[in-house]
Motif scaffolding. Sequence first.
Motif, short mmCIF file in Angstrom:
data_model
loop_
_atom_site.label_atom_id
_atom_site.label_comp_id
_atom_site.label_asym_id
_atom_site.label_seq_id
_atom_site.Cartn_x
_atom_site.Cartn_y
_atom_site.Cartn_z
N PHE A 121 0.81 -1.22 0.00
CA PHE A 121 0.00 0.00 0.00
C PHE A 121 0.85 1.28 0.00
O PHE A 121 0.32 2.37 0.21
CB PHE A 121 -0.94 0.01 1.20
N ASP A 122 2.16 1.14 -0.23
CA ASP A 122 3.05 2.29 -0.29
C ASP A 122 2.96 3.14 0.98
O ASP A 122 2.83 4.37 0.92
CB ASP A 122 2.73 3.14 -1.54
N MET A 123 3.00 2.48 2.13
CA MET A 123 2.87 3.17 3.42
C MET A 123 4.12 3.02 4.30
O MET A 123 4.11 3.45 5.45
CB MET A 123 1.66 2.61 4.17
N THR A 124 5.18 2.46 3.76
CA THR A 124 6.37 2.17 4.57
C THR A 124 6.92 3.42 5.25
O THR A 124 7.24 3.42 6.45
CB THR A 124 7.46 1.53 3.69
N ASN A 125 7.00 4.52 4.51
CA ASN A 125 7.60 5.74 5.05
C ASN A 125 6.64 6.52 5.95
O ASN A 125 7.05 7.50 6.57
CB ASN A 125 8.07 6.64 3.91
N ALA A 126 5.38 6.11 6.02
CA ALA A 126 4.38 6.84 6.82
C ALA A 126 4.07 6.15 8.15
O ALA A 126 3.34 6.71 8.96
CB ALA A 126 3.09 7.00 6.02
N LEU A 127 4.63 4.97 8.39
CA LEU A 127 4.27 4.22 9.59
C LEU A 127 4.66 4.95 10.88
O LEU A 127 4.02 4.76 11.92
CB LEU A 127 4.93 2.83 9.57
N GLY A 128 5.67 5.80 10.82
CA GLY A 128 6.10 6.52 12.01
C GLY A 128 5.35 7.81 12.26
O GLY A 128 5.58 8.48 13.27
#
Length: 241
Positions: A121-128
């Motif tokens: 879902f292209d969310m890796t950089n938003a998890l934080g």
Amino acid sequence: MIELTGVTKSYNNTIKAVDNVSLTIPKGEIFGFLGPNGAGKTTTIKMITGIIRPNAGQIKINGKDIATDTLEAKRQFGYVPDSPDMFLRLKGLEYVSFMADIYEVPREVRSARILQLAQRFDMTNALGDTIQSYSHGMRQKIMIMGVLVHHPEVWILDEPLTGLDPRSSYTLKEMMREHADSGRTVFFSTHVLEVAEKLCDRVAIINRGQILFCGTFAEMQQHFQSNVSLESLFLELTKHE
């Protein structure tokens, strides 16, 4: 599998939001639940998930009665509600980890699952980041990730594509197909009839709390002796209601 038998929900003992609905959604199927605004879609979904109780009828998830075997029934499914505006003060990773805790996902497998979902879902950089800082589409994606982290047998999705960008929408539809093809169940409501026509194995159309049709798109065309689109048939079915 989802089984509804004679399910009815009334408000103020007069208004029937859902009126004697019976449906069976077997394993291995993407089932679309369609209807105009206020038709009874969300009320039905909230009864299936145990959020509200029906006045009459029975609901089973993989053979577990949602009223009498509630915890076991709820272990069978993952539910995406129609609004993603929840747990806004948590960070994305905190929310997904919280959901993994609830469903007792072993710590040795959850990290890999979360990473896989974040990548899809292209969310890796938003998890934080906090969910509060997310756009509507990102909130929708993190809710979906939280629901799928425990690999539920049954997916129950209320308007899951709303707010998703085209790539994420494609990814979710691809995952829904994969889930059904692996012998599991996908039940979702949508107002995007083109998506339902292309994606669903069967659909049900509900209006004023009653099921007007349940079957395949081809069966619907045959019933109406017409080869027009699902959108045209839907409008024809609901125009006088």
